[in-house]
Motif scaffolding. Structure first.
Motif, PDB file in Angstrom:
ATOM      1  N   ASP A   1       0.825  -1.213   0.000  1.00  0.00           N
ATOM      2  CA  ASP A   1       0.000   0.000   0.000  1.00  0.00           C
ATOM      3  C   ASP A   1       0.859   1.263   0.000  1.00  0.00           C
ATOM      4  O   ASP A   1       0.542   2.240  -0.672  1.00  0.00           O
ATOM      5  CB  ASP A   1      -1.002   0.006   1.160  1.00  0.00           C
ATOM      6  CG  ASP A   1      -0.367  -0.066   2.534  1.00  0.00           C
ATOM      7  OD1 ASP A   1       0.804  -0.493   2.665  1.00  0.00           O
ATOM      8  OD2 ASP A   1      -1.060   0.290   3.519  1.00  0.00           O
TER       9      ASP A   1
ATOM     10  N   LYS B   1       2.334   1.617  -3.605  1.00  0.00           N
ATOM     11  CA  LYS B   1       1.322   2.090  -4.557  1.00  0.00           C
ATOM     12  C   LYS B   1       1.010   3.572  -4.336  1.00  0.00           C
ATOM     13  O   LYS B   1       0.858   4.327  -5.293  1.00  0.00           O
ATOM     14  CB  LYS B   1       0.058   1.239  -4.469  1.00  0.00           C
ATOM     15  CG  LYS B   1       0.253  -0.127  -5.092  1.00  0.00           C
ATOM     16  CD  LYS B   1      -0.909  -1.053  -5.180  1.00  0.00           C
ATOM     17  CE  LYS B   1      -2.135  -0.861  -4.475  1.00  0.00           C
ATOM     18  NZ  LYS B   1      -3.123  -1.950  -4.628  1.00  0.00           N
ATOM     19  N   ARG B   2       0.945   3.999  -3.080  1.00  0.00           N
ATOM     20  CA  ARG B   2       0.704   5.413  -2.789  1.00  0.00           C
ATOM     21  C   ARG B   2       1.835   6.276  -3.352  1.00  0.00           C
ATOM     22  O   ARG B   2       1.602   7.318  -3.966  1.00  0.00           O
ATOM     23  CB  ARG B   2       0.540   5.608  -1.276  1.00  0.00           C
ATOM     24  CG  ARG B   2      -0.054   6.908  -0.867  1.00  0.00           C
ATOM     25  CD  ARG B   2      -0.453   6.974   0.610  1.00  0.00           C
ATOM     26  NE  ARG B   2       0.498   6.388   1.560  1.00  0.00           N
ATOM     27  CZ  ARG B   2       0.322   5.215   2.178  1.00  0.00           C
ATOM     28  NH1 ARG B   2      -0.752   4.488   1.955  1.00  0.00           N
ATOM     29  NH2 ARG B   2       1.234   4.772   3.022  1.00  0.00           N
TER      30      ARG B   2
ATOM     31  N   ARG C   1       1.555   6.308  -7.201  1.00  0.00           N
ATOM     32  CA  ARG C   1       0.464   7.176  -7.659  1.00  0.00           C
ATOM     33  C   ARG C   1       0.869   8.647  -7.586  1.00  0.00           C
ATOM     34  O   ARG C   1       0.537   9.431  -8.469  1.00  0.00           O
ATOM     35  CB  ARG C   1      -0.810   6.932  -6.842  1.00  0.00           C
ATOM     36  CG  ARG C   1      -1.555   5.678  -7.242  1.00  0.00           C
ATOM     37  CD  ARG C   1      -2.943   5.606  -6.620  1.00  0.00           C
ATOM     38  NE  ARG C   1      -2.943   5.732  -5.176  1.00  0.00           N
ATOM     39  CZ  ARG C   1      -2.908   4.713  -4.309  1.00  0.00           C
ATOM     40  NH1 ARG C   1      -2.857   3.470  -4.753  1.00  0.00           N
ATOM     41  NH2 ARG C   1      -2.930   4.933  -3.017  1.00  0.00           N
TER      42      ARG C   1
ATOM     43  N   LEU D   1       3.100   0.580 -11.226  1.00  0.00           N
ATOM     44  CA  LEU D   1       1.798   1.028 -10.748  1.00  0.00           C
ATOM     45  C   LEU D   1       0.677   0.251 -11.436  1.00  0.00           C
ATOM     46  O   LEU D   1      -0.253  -0.222 -10.782  1.00  0.00           O
ATOM     47  CB  LEU D   1       1.622   2.529 -10.989  1.00  0.00           C
ATOM     48  CG  LEU D   1       0.273   3.122 -10.593  1.00  0.00           C
ATOM     49  CD1 LEU D   1      -0.001   2.913  -9.111  1.00  0.00           C
ATOM     50  CD2 LEU D   1       0.223   4.596 -10.964  1.00  0.00           C
TER      51      LEU D   1
ATOM     52  N   SER E   1      -1.835  -2.521  -9.423  1.00  0.00           N
ATOM     53  CA  SER E   1      -3.170  -1.968  -9.183  1.00  0.00           C
ATOM     54  C   SER E   1      -4.236  -2.801  -9.882  1.00  0.00           C
ATOM     55  O   SER E   1      -3.988  -3.373 -10.939  1.00  0.00           O
ATOM     56  CB  SER E   1      -3.251  -0.533  -9.719  1.00  0.00           C
ATOM     57  OG  SER E   1      -2.298   0.293  -9.082  1.00  0.00           O
ATOM     58  N   ASP E   2      -5.426  -2.811  -9.295  1.00  0.00           N
ATOM     59  CA  ASP E   2      -6.538  -3.447  -9.983  1.00  0.00           C
ATOM     60  C   ASP E   2      -7.198  -2.410 -10.905  1.00  0.00           C
ATOM     61  O   ASP E   2      -6.847  -1.226 -10.877  1.00  0.00           O
ATOM     62  CB  ASP E   2      -7.531  -4.095  -9.014  1.00  0.00           C
ATOM     63  CG  ASP E   2      -8.215  -3.112  -8.073  1.00  0.00           C
ATOM     64  OD1 ASP E   2      -8.410  -1.934  -8.435  1.00  0.00           O
ATOM     65  OD2 ASP E   2      -8.581  -3.531  -6.963  1.00  0.00           O
ATOM     66  N   ASP E   3      -8.138  -2.864 -11.726  1.00  0.00           N
ATOM     67  CA  ASP E   3      -8.761  -1.969 -12.703  1.00  0.00           C
ATOM     68  C   ASP E   3      -9.445  -0.774 -12.040  1.00  0.00           C
ATOM     69  O   ASP E   3      -9.333   0.356 -12.520  1.00  0.00           O
ATOM     70  CB  ASP E   3      -9.767  -2.729 -13.563  1.00  0.00           C
ATOM     71  CG  ASP E   3      -9.108  -3.674 -14.552  1.00  0.00           C
ATOM     72  OD1 ASP E   3      -7.861  -3.732 -14.604  1.00  0.00           O
ATOM     73  OD2 ASP E   3      -9.847  -4.356 -15.287  1.00  0.00           O
TER      74      ASP E   3
ATOM     75  N   GLU F   1      -8.726   0.697  -9.230  1.00  0.00           N
ATOM     76  CA  GLU F   1      -7.715   1.654  -8.760  1.00  0.00           C
ATOM     77  C   GLU F   1      -7.169   2.473  -9.923  1.00  0.00           C
ATOM     78  O   GLU F   1      -6.978   3.691  -9.800  1.00  0.00           O
ATOM     79  CB  GLU F   1      -6.576   0.918  -8.062  1.00  0.00           C
ATOM     80  CG  GLU F   1      -6.952   0.318  -6.736  1.00  0.00           C
ATOM     81  CD  GLU F   1      -5.870  -0.564  -6.159  1.00  0.00           C
ATOM     82  OE1 GLU F   1      -5.629  -0.467  -4.946  1.00  0.00           O
ATOM     83  OE2 GLU F   1      -5.265  -1.372  -6.915  1.00  0.00           O
ATOM     84  N   LEU F   2      -6.907   1.832 -11.056  1.00  0.00           N
ATOM     85  CA  LEU F   2      -6.394   2.558 -12.219  1.00  0.00           C
ATOM     86  C   LEU F   2      -7.418   3.552 -12.748  1.00  0.00           C
ATOM     87  O   LEU F   2      -7.072   4.679 -13.116  1.00  0.00           O
ATOM     88  CB  LEU F   2      -5.966   1.585 -13.314  1.00  0.00           C
ATOM     89  CG  LEU F   2      -4.704   0.775 -13.003  1.00  0.00           C
ATOM     90  CD1 LEU F   2      -4.475  -0.279 -14.072  1.00  0.00           C
ATOM     91  CD2 LEU F   2      -3.492   1.688 -12.874  1.00  0.00           C
TER      92      LEU F   2
ATOM     93  N   HIS G   1      -7.415   6.483 -10.404  1.00  0.00           N
ATOM     94  CA  HIS G   1      -6.181   7.274 -10.527  1.00  0.00           C
ATOM     95  C   HIS G   1      -6.192   8.098 -11.821  1.00  0.00           C
ATOM     96  O   HIS G   1      -5.765   9.248 -11.831  1.00  0.00           O
ATOM     97  CB  HIS G   1      -4.971   6.350 -10.487  1.00  0.00           C
ATOM     98  CG  HIS G   1      -3.652   7.060 -10.512  1.00  0.00           C
ATOM     99  ND1 HIS G   1      -3.304   8.029  -9.600  1.00  0.00           N
ATOM    100  CD2 HIS G   1      -2.602   6.943 -11.346  1.00  0.00           C
ATOM    101  CE1 HIS G   1      -2.096   8.484  -9.887  1.00  0.00           C
ATOM    102  NE2 HIS G   1      -1.642   7.840 -10.944  1.00  0.00           N
TER     103      HIS G   1
ATOM    104  N   GLU H   1      -8.405  10.750  -7.072  1.00  0.00           N
ATOM    105  CA  GLU H   1      -7.084  10.934  -6.465  1.00  0.00           C
ATOM    106  C   GLU H   1      -6.413  12.192  -6.915  1.00  0.00           C
ATOM    107  O   GLU H   1      -6.312  12.676  -7.918  1.00  0.00           O
ATOM    108  CB  GLU H   1      -6.216   9.732  -6.726  1.00  0.00           C
ATOM    109  CG  GLU H   1      -6.805   8.518  -6.086  1.00  0.00           C
ATOM    110  CD  GLU H   1      -6.003   7.270  -6.345  1.00  0.00           C
ATOM    111  OE1 GLU H   1      -6.208   6.324  -5.615  1.00  0.00           O
ATOM    112  OE2 GLU H   1      -5.203   7.244  -7.275  1.00  0.00           O
TER     113      GLU H   1
END
Length: 148
Positions: free
Chosen positions: A55, A58-59, A62, A131, A135-137, A139-140, A143, A148
């Motif tokens: 996590d 990924k943060r 992003r 990234l 990431s899952d779909d 999340e993408l 983003h 975000e």
């Protein structure tokens, strides 16, 4: 051999310079990364690798790899593309185009891993690729197009 760097009694980095030692201390590596403290493993003269919380990574990705697609609404379709990258998509409406855009990001990431990472004009795109891969779909989509 494990090296634990400390500062004022607080553990900073757990480091192993041999794979066998790292294997023997996999729980320690995991616990260190899980607590937010990176763990490092290096084999011979290879570049060191770090184990960190997913996590947190990924943060960071992003924030350092914005996905800022351009969107064109046409009369019969919607086009989406990522300037500077060979990533584009088209759909009958925004939702379809956005979904296709995520698929195009995944295609680029796959191609990057297989081949493009060796080319100077793509090598520095590792952050975006990681990234996308991590990431899952949903999340993408958030983003690239959302909150975000």
């Amino acid at each position: 051999m494990a090296v634990m760097y400390t500062e004022a009694g607080v553990s900073m980095v757990l480091t192993f310079d041999k794979m066998a030692d790292a294997r023997d201390h996999l729980k320690d590596l995991y616990d260190s990364a899980q607590s937010g403290v990176p763990a490092v493993v290096q084999r011979s003269d290879d570049p060191a690798v770090a184990m960190v919380r997913l996590d947190s990574l990924k943060r960071l990705l992003r924030s350092s790899c914005p996905i800022d697609p351009q969107i064109r609404f046409g009369e019969q379709s919607v086009s989406v593309w990522l300037p500077g990258f060979p990533v584009s998509a088209q759909g009958a409406d925004f939702e379809a185009a956005a979904s296709e855009f995520v698929a195009a990001l995944r295609d680029y990431a796959e191609t990057w891993v297989e081949d493009l990472r060796h080319y100077p004009n793509h090598a520095e795109n590792w952050g975006l690729v990681n990234l996308v891969q991590l990431s899952d779909d949903a999340e993408l989509l958030r983003h690239a197009f959302g909150e975000e």
